[in-house]
Motif scaffolding. Sequence first.
Motif, PDB file in Angstrom:
ATOM      1  N   VAL A 122      -2.727   0.447  12.134  1.00  0.00           N
ATOM      2  CA  VAL A 122      -3.961   1.231  11.981  1.00  0.00           C
ATOM      3  C   VAL A 122      -5.160   0.303  11.857  1.00  0.00           C
ATOM      4  CG1 VAL A 122      -5.233   2.759  10.412  1.00  0.00           C
ATOM      5  CG2 VAL A 122      -2.862   3.285  11.014  1.00  0.00           C
TER       6      VAL A 122
ATOM      7  N   ILE B 161       0.840  -1.190   0.000  1.00  0.00           N
ATOM      8  CA  ILE B 161       0.000   0.000   0.000  1.00  0.00           C
ATOM      9  C   ILE B 161       0.877   1.243   0.000  1.00  0.00           C
ATOM     10  CG2 ILE B 161      -1.659   1.326   1.362  1.00  0.00           C
ATOM     11  CD1 ILE B 161      -2.830  -1.255   2.327  1.00  0.00           C
TER      12      ILE B 161
ATOM     13  N   SER C 190      -5.202   5.999   1.722  1.00  0.00           N
ATOM     14  CA  SER C 190      -4.840   4.839   0.923  1.00  0.00           C
ATOM     15  C   SER C 190      -5.767   3.663   1.223  1.00  0.00           C
ATOM     16  CB  SER C 190      -3.384   4.444   1.203  1.00  0.00           C
ATOM     17  OG  SER C 190      -3.001   3.329   0.441  1.00  0.00           O
ATOM     18  N   LEU C 191      -6.084   3.463   2.495  1.00  0.00           N
ATOM     19  CA  LEU C 191      -6.975   2.372   2.883  1.00  0.00           C
ATOM     20  C   LEU C 191      -8.398   2.615   2.403  1.00  0.00           C
ATOM     21  CD1 LEU C 191      -5.637   1.703   6.488  1.00  0.00           C
ATOM     22  CD2 LEU C 191      -5.390   0.216   4.494  1.00  0.00           C
TER      23      LEU C 191
ATOM     24  N   ILE D 121      -2.110   7.266   5.277  1.00  0.00           N
ATOM     25  CA  ILE D 121      -2.447   5.845   5.415  1.00  0.00           C
ATOM     26  C   ILE D 121      -3.953   5.644   5.294  1.00  0.00           C
ATOM     27  CG2 ILE D 121      -2.522   3.904   7.036  1.00  0.00           C
ATOM     28  CD1 ILE D 121       0.181   4.862   8.119  1.00  0.00           C
TER      29      ILE D 121
ATOM     30  N   THR E 122       1.593   5.179   0.537  1.00  0.00           N
ATOM     31  CA  THR E 122       1.085   6.232   1.415  1.00  0.00           C
ATOM     32  C   THR E 122       1.623   7.600   1.021  1.00  0.00           C
ATOM     33  OG1 THR E 122       2.902   5.858   2.973  1.00  0.00           O
ATOM     34  CG2 THR E 122       0.866   4.625   3.334  1.00  0.00           C
TER      35      THR E 122
ATOM     36  N   VAL F  34       6.376   1.494   7.138  1.00  0.00           N
ATOM     37  CA  VAL F  34       5.087   1.907   6.601  1.00  0.00           C
ATOM     38  C   VAL F  34       4.106   0.737   6.650  1.00  0.00           C
ATOM     39  CG1 VAL F  34       3.861   2.608   4.527  1.00  0.00           C
ATOM     40  CG2 VAL F  34       6.006   3.732   5.146  1.00  0.00           C
ATOM     41  N   ALA F  35       4.561  -0.451   6.206  1.00  0.00           N
ATOM     42  CA  ALA F  35       3.694  -1.632   6.227  1.00  0.00           C
ATOM     43  C   ALA F  35       3.247  -1.943   7.645  1.00  0.00           C
ATOM     44  CB  ALA F  35       4.428  -2.827   5.627  1.00  0.00           C
TER      45      ALA F  35
ATOM     46  N   ARG G 177       2.931   0.208  10.102  1.00  0.00           N
ATOM     47  CA  ARG G 177       1.991   1.234  10.545  1.00  0.00           C
ATOM     48  C   ARG G 177       0.606   1.023   9.947  1.00  0.00           C
ATOM     49  NH1 ARG G 177       5.885   6.620  10.311  1.00  0.00           N
ATOM     50  NH2 ARG G 177       6.935   6.249  12.311  1.00  0.00           N
ATOM     51  N   VAL G 178       0.574   0.589   8.689  1.00  0.00           N
ATOM     52  CA  VAL G 178      -0.715   0.289   8.053  1.00  0.00           C
ATOM     53  C   VAL G 178      -1.412  -0.826   8.823  1.00  0.00           C
ATOM     54  CG1 VAL G 178      -1.821  -0.647   5.995  1.00  0.00           C
ATOM     55  CG2 VAL G 178      -0.036   1.087   5.768  1.00  0.00           C
TER      56      VAL G 178
END
Length: 263
Positions: A25, A2, A58-59, A55, A4, A18-19, A21-22
């Motif tokens: 979340v 994903i 993106s989600l 983030i 961001t 980043v992965a 943190r995604v």
Amino acid sequence: MIETGPVSNKDNTTGTEVAGRVADVLLLFATGPKYLGVSAIGRELGVSKAVVYRILQSLVSREMLATDPGVAGYRLGPAAVALGASALRGFDLRVAAAPVLRRLRDETGETTTLSGLLGDERVYLEQFESEREIKMTVELGKRFPLHAGSSGKVILANLPADRREALLAAPHDALTERTIVAEDELRAELERVAEDGVAVSLGERQAGAGSVAAPVFGPDGEVRGAISICGPEYRFTPDLVERYRELVRAAAGEIARTPAATR
């Protein structure tokens, strides 16, 4: 992966971070309130609002999260719900337990449930609701601590000793006035549960609710989850509790012997 958006040197964010943190979340939505906003997520994870916002956007674009008109914050979207449903369908223990739980529901007239161990917590994976007008239902996918309620206690009592001791040493929140939170009292309760092979809860996790649970073990001998009979506490008389003890003990053994549970 994903995306961001560009990240500044100040954030010092690598692809792996980043992965992570995604994932963090998304896990917040699984364990927290239905709606979460940018500020709340940032405070919980210690991440800047700018990073959280990227983030979330993106989600949302992938329908993992969604927003509702007139409601502040984000909620899980249809893609996340579909992903969770797919995971449940592929969970072998759930497949093995379903016919047994359905029969147990019909035999007792009470709701029957399956819980799975998830990290240091448990999560409801399946339920067969009582057909009575007054009944107990559970929220599938919601996490609960192991120290409160019959399903949690029977899982905790059967964990490997080192893991059980680490969890016993941690602080425990009182979910109701009957929740056992003192370490020595909880330890004594778990010893009784381990010896009996069944746990009973009368208002320990949810006020007014009664339940009787037994552990389900995998082929390696490790506890994988628990099944329970649950309903309004006033219906859980001593005679019926004794009957339910035998029923859940036998049902758990039957599930563990089912080929679908041993794959």
